[in-house]
Every structure is written in structure tokens, then in C-alpha cells.
Motif scaffolding. Structure first.
Motif, PDB file in Angstrom:
ATOM      1  N   TYR A 159       0.845  -1.187   0.000  1.00 58.67           N
ATOM      2  CA  TYR A 159       0.000   0.000   0.000  1.00 58.67           C
ATOM      3  C   TYR A 159       0.888   1.247   0.000  1.00 58.67           C
ATOM      4  O   TYR A 159       1.971   1.257   0.599  1.00 58.67           O
ATOM      5  CB  TYR A 159      -0.902   0.022   1.233  1.00 58.67           C
ATOM      6  N   LYS A 160       0.411   2.297  -0.632  1.00 59.07           N
ATOM      7  CA  LYS A 160       1.207   3.512  -0.744  1.00 59.07           C
ATOM      8  C   LYS A 160       1.338   4.259   0.574  1.00 59.07           C
ATOM      9  O   LYS A 160       2.227   5.114   0.704  1.00 59.07           O
ATOM     10  CB  LYS A 160       0.607   4.433  -1.816  1.00 59.07           C
ATOM     11  N   ASP A 161       0.466   3.974   1.537  1.00 63.66           N
ATOM     12  CA  ASP A 161       0.527   4.684   2.816  1.00 63.66           C
ATOM     13  C   ASP A 161       1.262   3.874   3.888  1.00 63.66           C
ATOM     14  O   ASP A 161       0.987   3.991   5.077  1.00 63.66           O
ATOM     15  CB  ASP A 161      -0.880   5.028   3.306  1.00 63.66           C
ATOM     16  N   THR A 162       2.224   3.059   3.487  1.00 68.79           N
ATOM     17  CA  THR A 162       3.017   2.277   4.438  1.00 68.79           C
ATOM     18  C   THR A 162       4.106   3.151   5.042  1.00 68.79           C
ATOM     19  O   THR A 162       4.883   3.786   4.326  1.00 68.79           O
ATOM     20  CB  THR A 162       3.648   1.057   3.735  1.00 68.79           C
ATOM     21  N   ASP A 163       4.174   3.182   6.381  1.00 70.09           N
ATOM     22  CA  ASP A 163       5.157   3.995   7.100  1.00 70.09           C
ATOM     23  C   ASP A 163       6.078   3.102   7.922  1.00 70.09           C
ATOM     24  O   ASP A 163       5.602   2.222   8.655  1.00 70.09           O
ATOM     25  CB  ASP A 163       4.454   4.969   8.050  1.00 70.09           C
ATOM     26  N   VAL A 164       7.374   3.360   7.823  1.00 69.02           N
ATOM     27  CA  VAL A 164       8.365   2.584   8.570  1.00 69.02           C
ATOM     28  C   VAL A 164       9.347   3.517   9.249  1.00 69.02           C
ATOM     29  O   VAL A 164       9.856   4.469   8.625  1.00 69.02           O
ATOM     30  CB  VAL A 164       9.137   1.616   7.640  1.00 69.02           C
ATOM     31  N   TYR A 165       9.585   3.262  10.527  1.00 67.50           N
ATOM     32  CA  TYR A 165      10.675   3.908  11.260  1.00 67.50           C
ATOM     33  C   TYR A 165      11.709   2.840  11.556  1.00 67.50           C
ATOM     34  O   TYR A 165      11.371   1.745  12.027  1.00 67.50           O
ATOM     35  CB  TYR A 165      10.170   4.507  12.574  1.00 67.50           C
ATOM     36  N   MET A 166      12.977   3.129  11.284  1.00 63.78           N
ATOM     37  CA  MET A 166      14.051   2.200  11.634  1.00 63.78           C
ATOM     38  C   MET A 166      15.266   2.991  12.088  1.00 63.78           C
ATOM     39  O   MET A 166      15.551   4.075  11.570  1.00 63.78           O
ATOM     40  CB  MET A 166      14.394   1.265  10.475  1.00 63.78           C
ATOM     41  N   ASP A 167      15.957   2.445  13.081  1.00 65.25           N
ATOM     42  CA  ASP A 167      17.147   3.142  13.570  1.00 65.25           C
ATOM     43  C   ASP A 167      18.205   2.151  14.032  1.00 65.25           C
ATOM     44  O   ASP A 167      17.963   0.942  14.160  1.00 65.25           O
ATOM     45  CB  ASP A 167      16.784   4.130  14.692  1.00 65.25           C
ATOM     46  N   TYR A 168      19.396   2.679  14.231  1.00 66.10           N
ATOM     47  CA  TYR A 168      20.492   1.974  14.881  1.00 66.10           C
ATOM     48  C   TYR A 168      21.199   2.949  15.797  1.00 66.10           C
ATOM     49  O   TYR A 168      21.303   4.143  15.488  1.00 66.10           O
ATOM     50  CB  TYR A 168      21.506   1.435  13.857  1.00 66.10           C
ATOM     51  N   GLY A 169      21.692   2.450  16.920  1.00 61.18           N
ATOM     52  CA  GLY A 169      22.546   3.257  17.766  1.00 61.18           C
ATOM     53  C   GLY A 169      23.940   3.326  17.165  1.00 61.18           C
ATOM     54  O   GLY A 169      24.440   2.336  16.610  1.00 61.18           O
ATOM     55  N   SER A 170      24.564   4.480  17.260  1.00 63.45           N
ATOM     56  CA  SER A 170      25.891   4.638  16.663  1.00 63.45           C
ATOM     57  C   SER A 170      26.894   3.640  17.229  1.00 63.45           C
ATOM     58  O   SER A 170      27.810   3.200  16.523  1.00 63.45           O
ATOM     59  CB  SER A 170      26.396   6.065  16.876  1.00 63.45           C
ATOM     60  N   GLU A 171      26.725   3.259  18.493  1.00 61.01           N
ATOM     61  CA  GLU A 171      27.665   2.338  19.118  1.00 61.01           C
ATOM     62  C   GLU A 171      27.444   0.895  18.690  1.00 61.01           C
ATOM     63  O   GLU A 171      28.314   0.045  18.919  1.00 61.01           O
ATOM     64  CB  GLU A 171      27.559   2.455  20.643  1.00 61.01           C
TER      65      GLU A 171
END
Length: 251
Positions: free
Chosen positions: A185-197
């Protein structure tokens, strides 16, 4: 903080062994006829209570939601603590890793149970907004990998996902191939992160992070990707990201 703790079973994975199911209800739940969006989370024992958390520190999710008067139901399932059971259940595909050996790739079995058994139960017994627009998923580490898997493979059910420190260095090519091929779907939202360490501990993490982000962008997923300054692979670090990923996803 209004959190209900119940016992559930996942027969397809662990037979009659019980695990805890945590359900956070909004403060006004008992005084309203309102229906609410639902966020499903992995590693439920680490989400709310320090006393239940594996390393004695939880995400503090309940305190945060109460502090902002969030009208959100959170459903968080405890992981499998037997041996490498958590890794088998939270891996979307079979992959060989060290020192654990071959992960069985039971993530699809787990998500079939969550979407076909648990979610219908939650929607029957609580005043939810059961549609895709109001159904989200989140997790960290292997739970972060599963959150990405869920929002792609089960995109007809989940519209938003938060993947904190996701273990995408396990089977990166399989994950990106799934993202490339799945209808989204075009309204798919994703947040992803990594800690610098964290990049110091996994030599392939940075490359995997860039690759997954790039493929999500190619598929026109609305993705927010961050490297958290000083961030590490632990609940205390993930707790500090809650306001950020909630804002990014508009939850």
C-alpha cells in the motif's frame, strides 16, 4: 498505568506452554465508548515493567503513553525463553548464524498466529479500530526484524512499523528481496534506527541498514531512518527513542 497481564498459548510453536500477554489500555477506556488504534509489540515482557524485563530494565512504554495521554491500545506478547526459541520464532526465514547454528525461520508461523488468532481475539474483546490504517507493529533487535517482515509480508494488516536496532544483518538479501517483490500500500510507514555504538559490534550492520533503507525508498515506503548518537543495543536506549518514532509514524 492500566496494563492487564494474561496468560496465553501459541500451540503452533510451544504447545501448552503459557506465556504472558500484556495489554495496555488508555486511561479513559472504562469511561468511554470510544474505539482505539492498536500497536502490537514483540518481547512483551520488556515493554512495561522492569520487574519482568530480561535485564531488569523495560522500555517504560506505559509511563510514556500515560505522560502524553495517548489513546492507544498496546498488545505485547512475551517471547519464547526456551533455549534459542526466541531466535527461531523471530526469524522470518531459515538462516545460519553463529554460534546458534541454523535458525528455523518460524517468523511466518508466529505472524500467522498473531494475525489469525490473537488479533481477532483482541478485536472481539476490546473496543479497537481493527482496520489496517489503525493497526501498527513495533519491536527491537530480532523483534525489529520481525516488525519489518510483518509490515511488508502482512501489509494488508499493518500500516506502520517501528524497527529499533533491527537484526537485518541476518539474511539481508532475503529481506530485501521480499521488500522488492511484495505488493505494498502507498501509505506504508516505517521507522528504523540503529545506535551509533552498535555498528562496532556487527561489521555488516551499517551495510545492511543502508541496503534495506534504499530498497524501502525504491518501493516508495515512507521511511524514517536514523542513526542514534551514542545509542546502544538495550532497552534504556530504545526507551529514549519512543517519542521520536511515535512522532515519525504519527501514532
Amino acid at each position: 498505568m492500566k496494563v492487564i497481564v494474561e496468560k496465553i498459548k501459541i500451540p503452533q510453536l510451544t504447545g501448552n506452554i503459557e506465556r504472558r500477554l500484556y495489554i495496555r489500555l488508555p486511561e479513559n477506556y472504562d469511561y468511554s465508548d470510544q474505539h482505539y488504534p492498536v500497536l502490537y509489540m514483540f518481547d512483551g515482557h520488556n515493554v512495561f515493567f522492569d520487574s519482568d524485563a530480561t535485564y531488569g530494565k523495560s522500555w517504560g512504554m506505559g509511563e510514556y503513553l500515560d505522560s502524553v495521554d495517548s489513546e492507544l491500545i498496546v498488545v505485547a506478547v512475551e517471547c519464547n525463553h526456551e533455549g534459542y526459541g526466541r531466535l527461531h520464532e523471530y526469524s522470518p526465514y531459515a538462516v545460519r548464524v553463529r554460534p546458534e547454528g541454523m535458525l528455523r525461520g518460524l517468523g511466518g508461523v508466529y505472524m500467522d498466529w498473531l494475525t489469525e488468532t490473537l488479533k481477532p481475539l483482541i478485536d472481539r474483546t476490546l473496543r479497537t479500530l481493527p482496520d489496517r490504517t489503525h493497526t501498527y507493529i513495533a519491536g527491537s533487535s530480532m523483534g525489529g526484524l520481525m516488525s519489518l517482515f510483518a509490515v511488508i509480508q502482512y501489509n494488508h494488516i499493518f500500516s506502520k512499523a517501528a524497527a529499533l536496532s533491527p537484526s537485518i544483518y541476518f539474511g539481508t538479501n532475503k529481506l530485501t528481496e521480499m521488500i522488492r517483490l511484495k505488493e505494498l500500500y502507498k501509505d506504508t510507514d516505517v521507522y528504523m534506527d540503529y545506535g551509533s555504538e552498535e555498528f562496532h559490534g556487527h561489521k555488516n550492520a551499517a551495510a545492511a541498514f543502508k541496503k534495506v533503507f534504499s530498497v524501502l525508498m525504491d518501493r516508495q515506503v515512507r521511511v524514517c531512518a536514523r542513526v542514534v548518537p551514542g545509542g546502544t543495543h538495550c532497552e534504556a536506549s530504545w526507551e529514549r527513542q519512543i517519542p521520536i518514532f511515535m512522532k515519525c509514524l504519527g501514532i
